[in-house]
Design a protein around this motif. Structure first.
Motif, PDB file in Angstrom:
ATOM      1  N   HIS A   1       0.913  -1.312  -0.007  1.00 15.50           N
ATOM      2  CA  HIS A   1      -0.068   0.151  -0.057  1.00 15.50           C
ATOM      3  C   HIS A   1       0.980   1.322   0.092  1.00 15.50           C
ATOM      4  O   HIS A   1       0.360   2.275  -0.590  1.00 15.50           O
ATOM      5  CB  HIS A   1      -1.044  -0.137   1.152  1.00 15.50           C
ATOM      6  CG  HIS A   1      -2.030  -1.023   0.925  1.00 15.50           C
ATOM      7  ND1 HIS A   1      -2.011  -2.405   1.238  1.00 15.50           N
ATOM      8  CD2 HIS A   1      -3.497  -0.678   0.652  1.00 15.50           C
ATOM      9  CE1 HIS A   1      -2.935  -3.092   0.947  1.00 15.50           C
ATOM     10  NE2 HIS A   1      -4.072  -1.792   0.401  1.00 15.50           N
TER      11      HIS A   1
ATOM     12  N   VAL B   1      -6.595   4.653   1.498  1.00 17.39           N
ATOM     13  CA  VAL B   1      -5.548   4.022   0.851  1.00 17.39           C
ATOM     14  C   VAL B   1      -4.670   3.407   1.512  1.00 17.39           C
ATOM     15  O   VAL B   1      -3.697   2.570   1.368  1.00 17.39           O
ATOM     16  CB  VAL B   1      -4.806   5.260  -0.081  1.00 17.39           C
ATOM     17  CG1 VAL B   1      -5.471   5.893  -1.032  1.00 17.39           C
ATOM     18  CG2 VAL B   1      -4.027   6.383   0.837  1.00 17.39           C
ATOM     19  N   PHE B   2      -4.573   3.731   2.992  1.00 14.52           N
ATOM     20  CA  PHE B   2      -3.721   3.033   3.803  1.00 14.52           C
ATOM     21  C   PHE B   2      -4.256   2.387   5.119  1.00 14.52           C
ATOM     22  O   PHE B   2      -4.242   1.072   5.484  1.00 14.52           O
ATOM     23  CB  PHE B   2      -2.562   4.024   4.153  1.00 14.52           C
ATOM     24  CG  PHE B   2      -1.410   3.426   5.134  1.00 14.52           C
ATOM     25  CD1 PHE B   2      -0.458   2.698   4.502  1.00 14.52           C
ATOM     26  CD2 PHE B   2      -1.143   3.390   6.445  1.00 14.52           C
ATOM     27  CE1 PHE B   2       0.592   1.941   5.094  1.00 14.52           C
ATOM     28  CE2 PHE B   2      -0.043   2.971   7.070  1.00 14.52           C
ATOM     29  CZ  PHE B   2       0.881   2.408   6.484  1.00 14.52           C
TER      30      PHE B   2
END
Length: 414
Positions: A142, A158-159
């Protein structure tokens, strides 16, 4: 109606130490990491005091570390939902229904003991540490994706969310491709703003999803936690469905919010972020301090099963007690300079994972995920910073797990 974070503090400001107060909620502007205004004063005046609940019940509010810890460890206090009074405005009318099958948070012994014993062997420290390599791999993937995308991302989707989502899916044997479906259910269930109808629909949806998965595991057990439980225990389909849903919902949201809110706290304390970059071996200690400092699972409720004398007070049978875990974790009687984030602090004894028989079952997995992911993020992006003013970061004041709804960040490209 928009919540005024000063309202409850003002309501209780003129109360004598033994007068009932209302529960301070909300966060003061510019203080996204601190407990609700007024809790610190109440703790210093009287760490266990009378409180009036929104439904009119007069129970108790515990804000001191020693008092909260004692109640969490005392079997004379029940965790059963149907015995509780709801501490926040806008709660359900009338008593809570009992906990759904498999929801260990709302159970007492011996029912709780039976489920806990079946699961404890699946969440041992050793077994969770064996997952470290997989967490490192997922985090690296990621971070690579973030780097390819370039500066200017929302760190939550996204993380922060995908790492614990992937791990709990792999641990349970749940298809990751279905994550949007069950994540939506989990968010609705934990939303303080969701109507009872919306919450019921989400719980029903999650139950139906898990029921189909349990049927598949029974037919063909797999090498994962749900497969093990289907093959090796006497849990009924209904119980296994409930346990699976409970673990899935718990594993998705809490660690994701610690990753996001923990990053927010570190970026707001550059010296602490720099220390973690320079000394990755601080990670384990840093996680404990972030759990203490942020206490995203901030409030719990117990009900007395019999009269209990504590801290010079007598809590009568049937009275509910609100446990302010975030106030307890900022108690100066336990932690020196408690309102400061200090990654070098020994935060042993914090209540971020709870305490007693209901202490977080997945705490070792959460520790592994945070210990790996936070230093990896700060090391990969040494210039990581907020992309908006801190006051513009949307806080999850509408959820029973605190954190951020989004965290816009950026960095300098090399």
């Amino acid at each position: 109606m928009p919540y005024d974070p000063h309202t409850d503090a003002e309501t209780t400001a003129g109360a004598a130490p033994h007068d009932p107060v209302t529960l301070p909620t909300g966060r003061a502007p510019g203080c996204p990491f601190d407990p609700a205004p007024g809790l610190d004063r109440l703790r210093e005046e009287l760490p266990l005091r009378r409180m009036t609940f929104p439904d009119g019940h007069v129970g108790w509010l515990a804000t001191g570390h020693a008092e909260v810890r004692a109640i969490l460890a005392d079997p004379r206090f029940s965790s059963r939902y149907e015995l509780m009074h709801y501490p926040f405005p806008g709660g359900p009318e009338g008593p809570f229904p009992p906990a759904p099958v498999g929801d260990m948070t709302g159970m007492d012994a011996p029912e709780h003991t039976r489920f806990r014993r079946l699961l404890m062997g699946k969440f041992t420290v050793r077994r969770m540490r064996l997952l470290t390599e997989r967490v490192e791999q997922i985090a690296a993937e990621h971070l690579d994706a973030m780097e390819r995308q370039g500066p200017g991302v929302d760190l939550v989707p996204v993380f922060a969310q995908p790492i614990p989502a992937l791990m709990i899916c792999e641990l349970l044997g749940v298809p990751y491709a279905d994550r949007e479906t069950f994540h939506g259910y989990a968010v609705t269930i934990m939303s303080l703003d969701a109507t009872p109808e919306e919450r019921f629909a989400a719980m029903t949806g999650l139950e139906e999803y898990m029921r189909g998965l349990v049927v598949a595991k029974r037919a063909e057990p797999t090498d994962d936690l749900l497969g093990d439980l289907a093959r090796d225990t006497d849990l009924t389909d209904e119980e296994l469905t409930g346990v699976g849903g409970f673990l899935l919902a718990a594993g998705l949201d809490t660690t994701a919010n610690m990753l996001a809110h923990g990053t927010f706290a570190l970026l707001s304390n550059p010296a602490q972020a720099a220390a973690l970059r320079a000394e990755p071996e601080l990670a384990g200690q840093a996680v404990e301090e972030l759990m203490r400092y942020l206490t995203i699972a901030h409030t719990s409720v117990k009900s007395a099963l019999e009269d209990v004398e504590l801290a010079g007070q007598v809590i009568r049978a049937g009275e509910s007690v609100v446990l302010s875990l975030d106030a307890a974790n900022r108690d100066p009687r336990k932690f020196a300079d408690p309102d400061s984030l200090d990654l070098r602090r020994t935060a042993a004894g914090h209540l971020g994972f709870g305490h007693g028989i209901h202490q977080c079952l997945g705490q070792q997995l959460a520790r592994v995920e945070m210990t790996v992911a936070l230093p990896a993020l700060l090391t990969r992006f040494p210039t990581l910073r907020l992309a908006v003013d801190a006051k513009d970061v949307p806080l999850r004041t509408d959820m029973n797990i605190y954190g951020v709804h989004s965290l816009p960040v950026t960095w300098d490209e090399v």
